[in-house]
Enzyme design. Structure first.
Site, mmCIF file in Angstrom:
data_model
loop_
_atom_site.group_PDB
_atom_site.id
_atom_site.type_symbol
_atom_site.label_atom_id
_atom_site.label_comp_id
_atom_site.label_asym_id
_atom_site.label_seq_id
_atom_site.Cartn_x
_atom_site.Cartn_y
_atom_site.Cartn_z
ATOM 1 N N GLY A 442 0.877 -1.106 -0.344
ATOM 2 C CA GLY A 442 0.259 -0.067 0.146
ATOM 3 C C GLY A 442 0.932 1.549 0.008
ATOM 4 N N SER A 443 1.624 1.628 1.138
ATOM 5 C CA SER A 443 2.233 2.737 0.621
ATOM 6 C C SER A 443 3.243 2.999 0.411
ATOM 7 C CB SER A 443 2.340 3.528 2.844
ATOM 8 O OG SER A 443 2.815 2.230 3.667
ATOM 9 N N ASP A 499 -0.757 8.599 8.568
ATOM 10 C CA ASP A 499 -0.391 7.169 9.346
ATOM 11 C C ASP A 499 -1.641 6.526 9.304
ATOM 12 O OD1 ASP A 499 0.045 5.293 12.477
ATOM 13 O OD2 ASP A 499 -2.186 5.662 12.202
ATOM 14 N N TYR A 522 8.221 -0.026 17.004
ATOM 15 C CA TYR A 522 9.365 -0.847 17.890
ATOM 16 C C TYR A 522 10.738 0.080 17.564
ATOM 17 C CZ TYR A 522 8.965 -0.865 12.787
ATOM 18 O OH TYR A 522 8.757 -0.622 11.056
ATOM 19 N N ARG A 525 10.783 3.534 15.544
ATOM 20 C CA ARG A 525 9.599 3.769 14.588
ATOM 21 C C ARG A 525 8.364 4.188 15.862
ATOM 22 N NH1 ARG A 525 5.460 5.289 11.067
ATOM 23 N NH2 ARG A 525 3.780 3.871 11.054
ATOM 24 N N TRP A 571 -5.069 0.130 17.427
ATOM 25 C CA TRP A 571 -3.859 0.785 16.785
ATOM 26 C C TRP A 571 -4.536 2.340 17.771
ATOM 27 C CZ3 TRP A 571 -0.745 -0.949 11.901
ATOM 28 C CH2 TRP A 571 -0.385 -2.392 12.557
ATOM 29 N N HIS A 704 11.297 -3.199 7.275
ATOM 30 C CA HIS A 704 11.391 -3.183 8.319
ATOM 31 C C HIS A 704 12.859 -2.606 7.925
ATOM 32 C CE1 HIS A 704 7.639 -5.023 8.889
ATOM 33 N NE2 HIS A 704 7.286 -3.758 9.324
ATOM 34 N N CYS A 736 4.726 -5.449 4.058
ATOM 35 C CA CYS A 736 4.586 -4.596 4.500
ATOM 36 C C CYS A 736 4.912 -3.398 3.512
ATOM 37 C CB CYS A 736 5.020 -4.200 5.686
ATOM 38 S SG CYS A 736 3.682 -4.042 7.065
#
Length: 765
Positions: A442-443, A499, A522, A525, A571, A704, A736
């Protein structure tokens, strides 16, 4: 007297100083000495802040530059061989384990991350084998205890307990079949013996030893290990406060209450009903009971009257000197302070309590239980009564339209028109995707220019029209890039989104937002969770404009991108006055309207991400069925209102699916994408075992980490996937979203991904 305690404090700094310093170090703009200086300043501020609130037991040793579990791995020499002998400093080895490294001839991937129990915090998973050579390379607990003491603050050091450290780890690749990390307990205990003995010699009176696995069903099989560990450690350590959190002890209490520890901490925020049972179990022992009355997981102001009433039961049974008032868990999961918030209304600000304010709360409750006659304590109690009364009055208001719509949900609204086997054929003709279709989650990278434009819009330096033109250009660049490298199912890149949760919350009724309420997810982040304060509804379309615009730029299919109801709930900081189920279904109805509008706008594939659906699973199996019923129903409610030709996607990350696989199947998404690269493909065997029949995109590389995977590496991963999964079901995608990555590494990685898919088409025709 009743003492007060904080189990841990946010380690990010009031103004995200740690993030800025760590990322500057990674970029070569700050030395190791400079990083250590920033860390020292944040630790000092934390200790002095907690002490200034009147807290008796101030935590130390829980600060981390990346992750507290990784800290233990580094300190105990639990360092996988792939990170050894690379010519790196100890600090760079530490960061390489957390995020990977690809520079100066070094190319190593990051270690696996998992969610910390049912929170949105990720820890770096330790790796063990029969060859693990435990050593105490440095004693962080002692170092920070002495560091605080030199500043005039006597602390209670915090360490992760030996049983939890092993149980939360995994067998390394080279371990023998059937190897269990817990078998290493006899080898690990001498390290803890030395660590704790050194703490005692340094003058620590108490030590907080966290054993969060005690709230899991699986801990019932570890009675002998706990008895062995604490039978050994109690003789050499300071007074041990055995600490549990996030759920209840249940049957594990029967052996926990017999352990030779000086204190026991229980979470009364997440599991208030366990109080009487625990009081009864420890009454005939010398164990001090620490009561987790102030939430370490939410941001609502504590109801002092209710907390005092609950704690008084323990005081009456055990006496004041055997009761501690504490936060329910570390305050790691809450923002640093309300003092940095100046855009909330006075009414809203009065509802909340962040970490600094929570420290003051435990001190006030403890003082009240001790019979304090201090005028400041009396004033705090009265002010709290007024605040809680005002909040209860606000909470009594509800949106009748929303409540009636939830009440009117029918079973038919949860089901697609046709089963997957029928939909798959319709979608194949409509979307015309090749075999092994490529896509992203997606992003795309959120560049400095995007962040600056968003900031200027917020300051009024850009008009809405100017900002929209800027976003249009960004979307077009992302679309053209995807076309150029040959991706098949495109996305618009989400440049307009700050976000994946906040963006939606800002367009829904029922949320409020903060300026600086950052929480660590994490490493470096951090996220700024929105706060649900009232019934949720959608006043109008949220994403249709940008998805439709992106689709107008290309003949290739475009995915609409939404965050799912369970993830938005998990979240965010949720309401405490109504059930999570009600909040989730309200969100689902809002998203259902958005999904329907996207299809009407010509979008034929829609991804509704649910990375937090496994995270939200209760820690006790007895509570699973109820949660999974409403969680899965919420996803289906959000996605089932479309025609058969619309392809629904969902994304999951960092999850163990073995125990909940029937629920994953019941979601009935046409395509799911999952984090797989850091988990060494082990998830795929679960899908094979259960005969998963819908389409699936296991991540072929870890986003990541800044590391770029080679084309051959991706081909090898695809080959491993195709040894397990039918080729007719496989999508090819990263683990991701790409928001946190740079464009250079993103382009290189995706070019290799496309090359891998082409190779698969040639070799698995």
């Amino acid at each position: 007297m009743v003492f007060s305690s904080v189990l841990g404090f946010p380690r990010i700094g009031a103004n995200r100083e740690v993030k800025k310093a760590v990322e500057a170090y990674w970029a070569g703009k700050l030395s190791a000495e400079g990083l250590t200086k920033v860390a020292a300043e944040v630790k000092k501020a934390n200790w002095e802040t907690v002490k200034a609130q009147g807290v008796d037991f101030v935590p130390s040793g829980e600060f981390s530059l990346y992750d507290h579990v990784l800290d233990h791995s580094a300190a105990f020499n639990v360092i996988p061989k792939r990170y050894v002998g690379l010519g790196l400093s100890d600090l760079d080895v530490y960061f390489a384990m957390g995020r990977g490294r690809q520079s100066e001839g070094v190319d190593v991937p990051a270690s696996e991350m998992k969610k910390w129990f049912d929170s949105n915090y990720h820890f770096v998973v330790p790796e063990f084998s029969e060859e693990t050579d435990f050593q105490l390379k440095f004693n962080k607990a002692v170092e920070e205890f002495k560091e605080a003491k030199a500043l005039g603050v006597t602390t209670r050091p915090v360490v992760l307990g030996p049983v939890s450290f092993l149980v939360l780890g995994k067998a390394a690749k080279g371990a023998a079949p059937g190897f269990q990390p817990i078998s290493l307990l006899p080898k690990l205990l001498p390290i803890y013996t030395q660590l704790l003995a050194d703490l005692k010699a340094a003058g620590a009176e108490w030590v907080q030893v966290d054993e969060p696995v005690l709230v899991l069903d699986s801990a019932a099989s570890l009675e002998k290990e706990f008895a062995s560990a604490y039978g050994t450690l109690a003789h050499v350590a300071p007074k041990i406060l055995l600490t549990t959190y996030f759920s209840r002890l249940d049957s594990n209490l029967s052996f926990v209450s017999k352990l030779p520890v000086a204190g026991l901490h229980i979470d009364l925020d997440r599991a208030p009903a366990q109080l009487q049972e625990v009081v009864d179990a420890v009454k005939g022992t010398p164990i001090v009971l620490s009561l987790g009355l102030v939430s370490g997981r939410n941001i609502w102001k504590t109801d002092f009257a209710a907390a005092i009433k609950s704690a008084q039961k323990a005081v009456d049974a055990l006496g004041q000197d055997r009761v501690i008032v504490a936060t329910s868990s570390s305050l790691l999961h809450t923002p640093v302070t309300l003092a940095n918030e100046n855009k909330l209304t006075a009414e809203q600000k009065d509802w909340f309590s962040f970490a600094t304010e929570k420290a003051a709360e435990v001190a006030t409750i403890a003082a009240a239980l001790s019979g304090s006659q201090d005028a400041q304590v009396a004033a705090a109690l009265e002010a709290n009564n007024v605040s809680i009364a005002k909040r209860r009055a606000f909470e009594s208001n509800s949106d009748d339209t929303v409540r009636k719509r939830v009440a009117a949900i029918t079973p038919e609204q949860l089901e697609r028109q046709s089963p997957f086997v029928v939909r798959k054929e319709i979608q194949a003709k409509h979307l015309n995707l090749p075999k092994f279709p490529t896509t992203t989650i997606g992003s795309f990278p959120q560049t400095k220019e995007i962040r600056q434009a968003r900031a200027k819009l917020g300051k009024g330096e850009l008009t809405t029209e100017q900002y929209d033109e800027f976003i249009k250009k960004e979307v077009e660049e992302v679309v053209r890039f995807q076309e150029r490298i040959g991706l098949d199912l495109l996305v618009h890149g989400e440049p307009e989104r700050n976000d994946m949760v906040q963006y939606f919350g800002e367009q829904l009724h029922g949320f409020v937002f903060t300026q600086n309420a950052w929480v660590q997810s994490y490493g470096s982040r951090y996220v700024r969770p929105p706060i649900i304060v009232s019934d949720v509804s959608r006043p109008g379309p949220m994403t249709v404009q940008w998805s439709a615009y992106a689709q107008s730029l290309t003949t290739k299919p475009m995915k609409g991108m939404l965050t799912g109801p369970v993830t938005i709930l998990n979240w965010s900081f949720p309401r405490a006055d109504v059930s999570r189920e009600l909040q989730s279904k309200q969100l689902a109805l809002a998203l259902r309207d958005e999904v329907i509008d996207l299809e009407k706008a010509g979008i034929n594939a829609i991804q509704v991400d649910e990375p937090a659906i496994r995270e939200g699973l209760p820690l006790r199996r007895a509570d699973w069925d109820a949660y999974l019923k409403w969680a899965v129903d919420s996803f289906k409610l959000a996605t089932a209102g479309v025609t058969d030709q619309l392809q629904t996607h969902s994304h999951f990350c960092y999850s163990d699916f073995d125990d909940i696989f029937p629920s994953i199947q019941r979601l009935d998404a046409d395509v799911i994408s999952i984090e797989a690269s850091k988990a060494d493909m082990k998830l795929l065997n679960t899908f094979k075992h259960y005969g998963y029949s819908n389409q699936i995109g296991p991540g072929v590389y870890d986003i990541h980490s800044p590391r770029v995977p080679g084309a051959q590496e991706i081909k090898d991963r695809l080959k491993a996937m195709l040894d397990i999964l039918p080729d007719s079901l496989l999508f090819v995608n990263p683990d991701c979203g790409l928001k946190t990555r740079g464009w250079k590494e993103t382009e290189a990685s995706l070019v290799n991904l496309v090359e891998g898919a082409k190779w698969a088409r040639e070799n698995y025709a």
